[in-house]
Structure formats: C-alpha cells, structure tokens
Design a protein around this motif. Structure first.
Motif, PDB file in Angstrom:
ATOM      1  N   ASN A   1      91.038  62.984 -24.500  1.00 13.37           N
ATOM      2  CA  ASN A   1      92.039  63.083 -23.438  1.00 13.37           C
ATOM      3  C   ASN A   1      91.449  62.666 -22.089  1.00 13.37           C
ATOM      4  OD1 ASN A   1      94.078  63.945 -25.155  1.00 13.37           O
ATOM      5  ND2 ASN A   1      93.657  66.115 -24.826  1.00 13.37           N
TER       6      ASN A   1
ATOM      7  N   VAL B   1      91.390  58.844 -21.966  1.00 16.56           N
ATOM      8  CA  VAL B   1      92.695  58.251 -21.670  1.00 16.56           C
ATOM      9  C   VAL B   1      93.040  58.435 -20.195  1.00 16.56           C
ATOM     10  CG1 VAL B   1      95.166  58.352 -22.167  1.00 16.56           C
ATOM     11  CG2 VAL B   1      93.511  58.492 -24.038  1.00 16.56           C
ATOM     12  N   SER B   2      92.782  59.607 -19.645  1.00 14.01           N
ATOM     13  CA  SER B   2      93.066  59.842 -18.222  1.00 14.01           C
ATOM     14  C   SER B   2      92.265  58.899 -17.330  1.00 14.01           C
ATOM     15  CB  SER B   2      92.747  61.296 -17.858  1.00 14.01           C
ATOM     16  OG  SER B   2      93.584  62.197 -18.546  1.00 14.01           O
TER      17      SER B   2
ATOM     18  N   ILE C   1      93.776  55.373 -17.579  1.00 14.59           N
ATOM     19  CA  ILE C   1      95.017  55.265 -16.790  1.00 14.59           C
ATOM     20  C   ILE C   1      94.685  55.078 -15.312  1.00 14.59           C
ATOM     21  CG2 ILE C   1      97.045  56.540 -15.998  1.00 14.59           C
ATOM     22  CD1 ILE C   1      97.121  57.843 -18.800  1.00 14.59           C
TER      23      ILE C   1
ATOM     24  N   LYS D   1      95.541  53.478 -28.322  1.00 12.78           N
ATOM     25  CA  LYS D   1      95.968  54.630 -27.530  1.00 12.78           C
ATOM     26  C   LYS D   1      95.966  54.307 -26.041  1.00 12.78           C
ATOM     27  CE  LYS D   1      96.788  59.079 -26.718  1.00 12.78           C
ATOM     28  NZ  LYS D   1      98.050  59.764 -27.115  1.00 12.78           N
TER      29      LYS D   1
ATOM     30  N   ALA E   1      98.789  52.012 -24.959  1.00 14.04           N
ATOM     31  CA  ALA E   1     100.099  52.659 -24.887  1.00 14.04           C
ATOM     32  C   ALA E   1     100.323  53.362 -23.553  1.00 14.04           C
ATOM     33  CB  ALA E   1     100.255  53.655 -26.034  1.00 14.04           C
ATOM     34  N   HIS E   2      99.247  53.643 -22.813  1.00 14.61           N
ATOM     35  CA  HIS E   2      99.358  54.396 -21.567  1.00 14.61           C
ATOM     36  C   HIS E   2      98.997  53.573 -20.331  1.00 14.61           C
ATOM     37  CE1 HIS E   2     100.080  58.389 -23.357  1.00 14.61           C
ATOM     38  NE2 HIS E   2      99.349  57.929 -24.359  1.00 14.61           N
ATOM     39  N   THR E   3      98.710  52.276 -20.513  1.00  9.34           N
ATOM     40  CA  THR E   3      98.340  51.414 -19.393  1.00  9.34           C
ATOM     41  C   THR E   3      99.186  50.146 -19.411  1.00  9.34           C
ATOM     42  OG1 THR E   3      96.561  50.404 -20.720  1.00  9.34           O
ATOM     43  CG2 THR E   3      95.972  52.281 -19.311  1.00  9.34           C
ATOM     44  N   LYS E   4      99.086  49.362 -18.350  1.00  8.45           N
ATOM     45  CA  LYS E   4      99.945  48.179 -18.228  1.00  8.45           C
ATOM     46  C   LYS E   4      99.180  46.867 -18.134  1.00  8.45           C
ATOM     47  CE  LYS E   4     103.638  50.739 -15.856  1.00  8.45           C
ATOM     48  NZ  LYS E   4     104.450  50.849 -14.607  1.00  8.45           N
TER      49      LYS E   4
END
Length: 349
Positions: free
Chosen positions: A23, A26-27, A30, A62, A65-68
C-alpha cells in the motif's frame, strides 16, 4: 535529465504485513505521478525481505490502475526464473493493462541465495538469460515460433494474446560491466546501470561505454537512453543525515551479503555483514544530503548526458519520510534538471 522513484520493497519491520508494504508503494507511485516524475520502478526478488517483490508485473498493473502518466519499469524481472512460453503471455497481458506505460526491464539475477534455491545455479544464469531473452523476443515478435536450444526445445507455437506492438513493450537491460553495457546498447537496448561502490572513474567508464555504442550506431541509437540508479535522500540537518547514512550502511551490508558475499539468510532476512566500508565512506557514494548539495552532486550526472536517475530511497526510511522526500525532490531538485523535451524510453526493435 529526468527522474525515477525505485521501490526496493525492503520489508524491514516484520511486525507489519505485506499489505502495509505494498500500500505504501502504491501511495508513493500515485504521488510521483502527480508530481511529474518520469517513472517508477521495482525489482523482482524472492525468498528475502531485501526486495520483497516476487511479482513485478502484478505490481505494475496495480500502479497503472491508480496513475495516469507515469512510466512503470520492471527494473528488473529475472528471466532465468521463468518459462518464456508462458511468461511472454503474462508480459503482453500486463502491457495491455498498463495501457502502453510498461517498460520491461530484464536481468539475469543478482543473488545466488534466491537463484539457487529456485533451481537456477548462478554459473548458468548468463547462458540461461541470453537464451531466454532470445526466446522472449522471438515470441513477442513472431507467430509459430519453434526452438531448438540448450534450455528451450519446443515445436511451433504462437503466444496469445498478441502484443499491442510487434516485439512487445519497450525493453531495458540491467547491466553493470562497461563492455557489457557497450554490447547491450549495440543490440538496441535502453540501459539501466549503477556504479554500486565503484569510484567516479568506474562510473565514467560505464557512461562512456554507452555513449561509444550510441555514437557507433548513428541514427539507429539516437533514441536509446541510459538510466543510472543511486541511493538518495534529502535530509534536514546533520543529525538526520547521520541517521539516514546509518540506515543505508546497514542496508548495503545486507545487500552485499547476498550480492557478492556468502548469502547468509535467517527467516527470510539477509544478515548484515561487515563489508569493509564505513558509514562515512558509504555517505560519499550515496546522495544523502541537503537539497542544495543534492543539486550540486547531481550536476555531473547531467553534464555526462545521463538521461534518467533512478532514486532508491527504500533503504530504511519510513513511509512518511519517503513521501516527504518525493515531494521535496520534486519541488527543489527536479526543476533544475527536467526539461519538457526529455525523452521517454525507446522501443527496442
């Protein structure tokens, strides 16, 4: 010159679970995406808390899915540990889910402890890697591929689904020796390297090998890039610097144990062994310093023509400190180096 945040994924505190570790990854990804970093990266490792990432393609999906915008590098996946006939399909699927932002960094494996416990003797890794890479590239480029080699023998087959682009995702080669850097560049690979404990002369020889190959390639090599990995952290004061340097010193004592040393591991944790380097000597090699000094120490990287610096900040600092470091580096360091024209990593053809 642009920048990458490398997730070394060291699980220092076993009182916390893997969910806490991932986690945090991922943070941080981002945040790096929001602040304009070029990429994030992670390395495949098994059976050790020193780099707990047994599935970097899963991690890449993963993060995607949370970044652009950010590129996602597997820096690196260890090809000799996989069967290319099935792994090629996994690469294609991950590239689809990453919507083209996946960069497949590949390597032969660094730790004898994990390689040999997974059935791949270190003395075989070079041959296995070379053949695995050839098989992977063939499977991602062509249909009805057959093979008759030392480690692979199979009748014609076609990997499905087919890649988004012929040859699959962009590729990057992890390599340390200058002559190996030269030959891998001549083959058309983006390069990821690090001087480790080497001095500036050794570092210069690595960069020169890449530049020499690019010059000889002419137009064919003009888009290839060199990424250099360095341990780094912006500190507040001398006390903070000393604390971070001691963390780094202990971390690299464990790293050297499994990289060049005897590979003593207890309950999944590499033991810190004396590597003959003091805390002060370690500090000279790493970029653990104030923001002002960070700019000064990175300027030679820029002047040498390095395309991307991969910042490894996972040598012990807590998640909160890492998040703050990502913010400070973006605010105080990146504007000195990042230009709008900085290239993405080239496609290997």
């Amino acid at each position: 010159m642009d920048f990458d945040i490398h997730f070394s994924m060291d699980h220092h505190d076993k009182t916390k679970g893997g969910d806490d570790l991932y986690n945090s990854m991922v943070s941080q990804a981002i945040l790096a995406d929001e602040l304009g970093y070029a990429s994030v990266s992670m390395t495949e490792h098994h059976l050790l808390e020193l780099g707990v990432n047994p599935a970097p393609l899963t991690a890449a999906v993963k993060i995607a899915a949370h970044t652009k915008n950010i590129e996602i590098l597997t820096g690196v996946v260890v090809l000799p540990l996989h069967d290319m006939r099935s792994y090629a399909g996994e690469v294609v699927m991950a590239d689809i889910f990453c919507e083209g932002r996946l960069v497949l960094g590949v390597g032969r494996g660094a730790y004898a402890y994990e390689m040999e416990r997974l059935g791949v003797p270190m003395e075989e890794t070079r041959e296995r890697f070379d053949e695995s890479l050839d098989v992977l590239q063939a499977l991602l480029s062509e249909e009805e591929v057959s093979w008759d080699g030392k480690y692979y023998k199979f009748e014609p087959l076609t990997v499905m689904p087919r890649p988004l682009r012929k040859g699959g995702p962009r590729m990057l080669m992890a390599v340390l020796k200058p002559e190996a850097i030269y030959h891998c560049t001549k083959r058309g690979f983006n390069i990821l390297t690090t001087p480790l404990h080497g001095n500036f002369k050794h570092f210069q020889s690595q960069v020169d090998a890449f530049r020499r190959a690019k010059d000889e390639m002419g137009a064919a090599g003009e888009d290839l890039t060199l990424t250099v990995s360095r341990g780094a952290f912006i500190v507040n004061d001398e006390a903070d610097k000393r604390s971070k340097m001691e963390m780094a010193h202990e971390h690299w004592q464990r790293f050297d144990n499994v990289f060049t040393g005897p590979g003593i591991v207890k309950n999944g944790r590499a033991v810190a062994l004396d590597n003959g380097t003091t805390v002060e000597e370690m500090g000279e090699n790493l970029l653990i310093c104030s923001a002002e000094e960070m700019v000064e120490r990175l300027m030679p990287f820029h002047d040498m023509g390095i395309d991307r610096v991969s910042i490894n900040l996972g040598f012990g600092p807590c998640h909160k400190d890492c998040m703050q470091m990502i913010r400070l580096f973006a605010a105080d360091i990146m504007p000195e180096f990042v230009q709008p024209s900085d290239k993405k990593l080239a496609v290997v053809t």
